[in-house]
Design a protein around this motif. Structure first.
Motif, PDB file in Angstrom:
ATOM      1  N   MET A  65       0.831  -1.199   0.000  1.00  0.00           N
ATOM      2  CA  MET A  65       0.000   0.000   0.000  1.00  0.00           C
ATOM      3  C   MET A  65       0.874   1.262   0.000  1.00  0.00           C
ATOM      4  N   LEU A  66       1.905   1.273   0.839  1.00  0.00           N
ATOM      5  CA  LEU A  66       2.786   2.439   0.931  1.00  0.00           C
ATOM      6  C   LEU A  66       3.578   2.642  -0.359  1.00  0.00           C
ATOM      7  N   VAL A  67       4.123   1.570  -0.900  1.00  0.00           N
ATOM      8  CA  VAL A  67       4.894   1.668  -2.143  1.00  0.00           C
ATOM      9  C   VAL A  67       4.002   2.145  -3.280  1.00  0.00           C
ATOM     10  N   ASN A  68       2.812   1.611  -3.375  1.00  0.00           N
ATOM     11  CA  ASN A  68       1.872   2.037  -4.414  1.00  0.00           C
ATOM     12  C   ASN A  68       1.544   3.529  -4.280  1.00  0.00           C
ATOM     13  N   GLN A  71       4.483   5.537  -5.509  1.00  0.00           N
ATOM     14  CA  GLN A  71       4.555   5.492  -6.968  1.00  0.00           C
ATOM     15  C   GLN A  71       3.511   6.400  -7.613  1.00  0.00           C
ATOM     16  N   ASN A  72       2.359   6.556  -6.965  1.00  0.00           N
ATOM     17  CA  ASN A  72       1.275   7.345  -7.540  1.00  0.00           C
ATOM     18  C   ASN A  72       1.194   8.765  -7.000  1.00  0.00           C
ATOM     19  N   ALA A  73       2.117   9.152  -6.135  1.00  0.00           N
ATOM     20  CA  ALA A  73       2.112  10.515  -5.592  1.00  0.00           C
ATOM     21  C   ALA A  73       2.479  11.497  -6.702  1.00  0.00           C
ATOM     22  N   THR A 130      12.601   3.199   0.888  1.00  0.00           N
ATOM     23  CA  THR A 130      13.812   3.708   0.243  1.00  0.00           C
ATOM     24  C   THR A 130      13.821   3.352  -1.240  1.00  0.00           C
ATOM     25  N   MET A 131      13.523   2.107  -1.544  1.00  0.00           N
ATOM     26  CA  MET A 131      13.521   1.666  -2.948  1.00  0.00           C
ATOM     27  C   MET A 131      12.468   2.426  -3.762  1.00  0.00           C
ATOM     28  N   ALA A 132      11.302   2.629  -3.187  1.00  0.00           N
ATOM     29  CA  ALA A 132      10.243   3.347  -3.902  1.00  0.00           C
ATOM     30  C   ALA A 132      10.646   4.806  -4.150  1.00  0.00           C
ATOM     31  N   LEU A 133      11.305   5.414  -3.171  1.00  0.00           N
ATOM     32  CA  LEU A 133      11.761   6.801  -3.348  1.00  0.00           C
ATOM     33  C   LEU A 133      12.895   6.868  -4.377  1.00  0.00           C
ATOM     34  N   ARG A 134      13.746   5.848  -4.403  1.00  0.00           N
ATOM     35  CA  ARG A 134      14.818   5.790  -5.412  1.00  0.00           C
ATOM     36  C   ARG A 134      14.217   5.702  -6.811  1.00  0.00           C
ATOM     37  N   HIS A 141      21.272   8.024  -0.679  1.00  0.00           N
ATOM     38  CA  HIS A 141      21.420   8.686   0.625  1.00  0.00           C
ATOM     39  C   HIS A 141      20.135   9.408   1.034  1.00  0.00           C
ATOM     40  N   MET A 142      19.609  10.222   0.142  1.00  0.00           N
ATOM     41  CA  MET A 142      18.415  11.008   0.477  1.00  0.00           C
ATOM     42  C   MET A 142      17.186  10.117   0.640  1.00  0.00           C
ATOM     43  N   ALA A 143      17.054   9.108  -0.197  1.00  0.00           N
ATOM     44  CA  ALA A 143      15.913   8.193  -0.082  1.00  0.00           C
ATOM     45  C   ALA A 143      15.964   7.447   1.242  1.00  0.00           C
ATOM     46  N   SER A 144      17.146   6.976   1.611  1.00  0.00           N
ATOM     47  CA  SER A 144      17.310   6.241   2.873  1.00  0.00           C
ATOM     48  C   SER A 144      17.039   7.142   4.068  1.00  0.00           C
ATOM     49  N   LEU A 145      17.592   8.345   4.041  1.00  0.00           N
ATOM     50  CA  LEU A 145      17.375   9.298   5.132  1.00  0.00           C
ATOM     51  C   LEU A 145      15.895   9.644   5.266  1.00  0.00           C
ATOM     52  N   ALA A 146      15.239   9.920   4.164  1.00  0.00           N
ATOM     53  CA  ALA A 146      13.811  10.251   4.195  1.00  0.00           C
ATOM     54  C   ALA A 146      12.988   9.072   4.709  1.00  0.00           C
ATOM     55  N   ALA A 147      13.313   7.867   4.250  1.00  0.00           N
ATOM     56  CA  ALA A 147      12.560   6.688   4.686  1.00  0.00           C
ATOM     57  C   ALA A 147      12.713   6.472   6.189  1.00  0.00           C
ATOM     58  N   GLN A 148      13.922   6.639   6.699  1.00  0.00           N
ATOM     59  CA  GLN A 148      14.140   6.482   8.136  1.00  0.00           C
ATOM     60  C   GLN A 148      13.405   7.565   8.928  1.00  0.00           C
ATOM     61  N   MET A 149      13.456   8.777   8.441  1.00  0.00           N
ATOM     62  CA  MET A 149      12.717   9.861   9.107  1.00  0.00           C
ATOM     63  C   MET A 149      11.213   9.591   9.046  1.00  0.00           C
ATOM     64  N   GLY A 150      10.756   9.102   7.902  1.00  0.00           N
ATOM     65  CA  GLY A 150       9.340   8.803   7.744  1.00  0.00           C
ATOM     66  C   GLY A 150       8.872   7.719   8.694  1.00  0.00           C
ATOM     67  N   MET A 151       9.678   6.682   8.851  1.00  0.00           N
ATOM     68  CA  MET A 151       9.310   5.605   9.771  1.00  0.00           C
ATOM     69  C   MET A 151       9.250   6.118  11.210  1.00  0.00           C
ATOM     70  N   SER A 152      10.171   6.986  11.559  1.00  0.00           N
ATOM     71  CA  SER A 152      10.128   7.592  12.893  1.00  0.00           C
ATOM     72  C   SER A 152       8.880   8.453  13.050  1.00  0.00           C
ATOM     73  N   ALA A 153       8.558   9.213  12.015  1.00  0.00           N
ATOM     74  CA  ALA A 153       7.384  10.084  12.065  1.00  0.00           C
ATOM     75  C   ALA A 153       6.093   9.283  12.217  1.00  0.00           C
TER      76      ALA A 153
END
Length: 186
Positions: A65-68, A71-73, A130-134, A141-153
């Motif tokens: 659901m999150l990856v989809n 992809q559609n954002a 991270t993979m979806a953002l890539r 680097h940015m995808a991984s950082l954003a994904a980690q921040m997102g999971m914390s959020a």
């Protein structure tokens, strides 16, 4: 014996939570969970690989659901806004699982094996994000950082939603993402 797959899964989850809460994770068997749910142990294993997974089932659905949603954002969104859109799309899952949250949190915190599985789940979700953002063009680097921040959020938002017992998951998500943005200006 119920035949609807989702009904059976939910019965098994509720039975496991009740038994783990009452007698502990380590002391509970899959046979006891199945009996409590009114199904056979064989049925248990058709739905879950082991007694840990009964608490973490649905991970693949949520990741999909999150990856989809990523992809559609809309293409013009930045990484954090893309994650916010994705997490907001998962609100029905959070609402559906709300009754399980507190007992699950309590049970996981009392068992090293379940803590390990929870961390593996968080890691799998972080990797998928991270993979979806890539795929949207972000650097590793940015995808991984954003994904980690997102999971914390998302963790902070769902915890606040449960503690406050007010608002919606998405309202709490909006607040946490606003707070994250405010951190960069302080």
């Amino acid at each position: 014996m119920p035949r609807n797959r989702e009904v059976v899964r939910r019965l098994l989850q509720q039975a496991a939570l009740a038994l783990y809460d009452k007698q502990g994770y380590e002391q509970t068997t899959t046979a006891e969970i199945a009996a409590q749910a009114g199904v056979t142990e064989r049925t248990f294993f058709r739905h879950f690989a082991d007694k840990r997974e009964v608490l973490f089932g649905g991970e693949e659905l949520l990741i999909g659901m999150l990856v989809n949603a990523i992809q559609n954002a809309p293409a013009h969104l930045g990484l954090l806004d893309t994650l916010l859109v994705a997490f907001k799309a998962a609100e029905p899952v959070f609402i559906e699982n709300q009754p399980l949250y507190e007992p699950l949190r309590r049970i996981v915190s009392s068992s090293p094996a379940l803590q390990e599985r929870h961390l593996a789940k968080v890691q799998a979700m972080t990797v998928a994000l991270t993979m979806a953002l890539r795929e949207r063009g972000a650097t590793e680097h940015m995808a991984s950082l954003a994904a980690q921040m997102g999971m914390s959020a998302i963790s902070h938002a769902i915890l606040a939603w449960h503690k406050e017992r007010a608002g919606t998951p998405n309202e709490h998500l909006e607040k946490v993402f606003q707070d994250m943005r405010a951190l960069s200006t302080n």
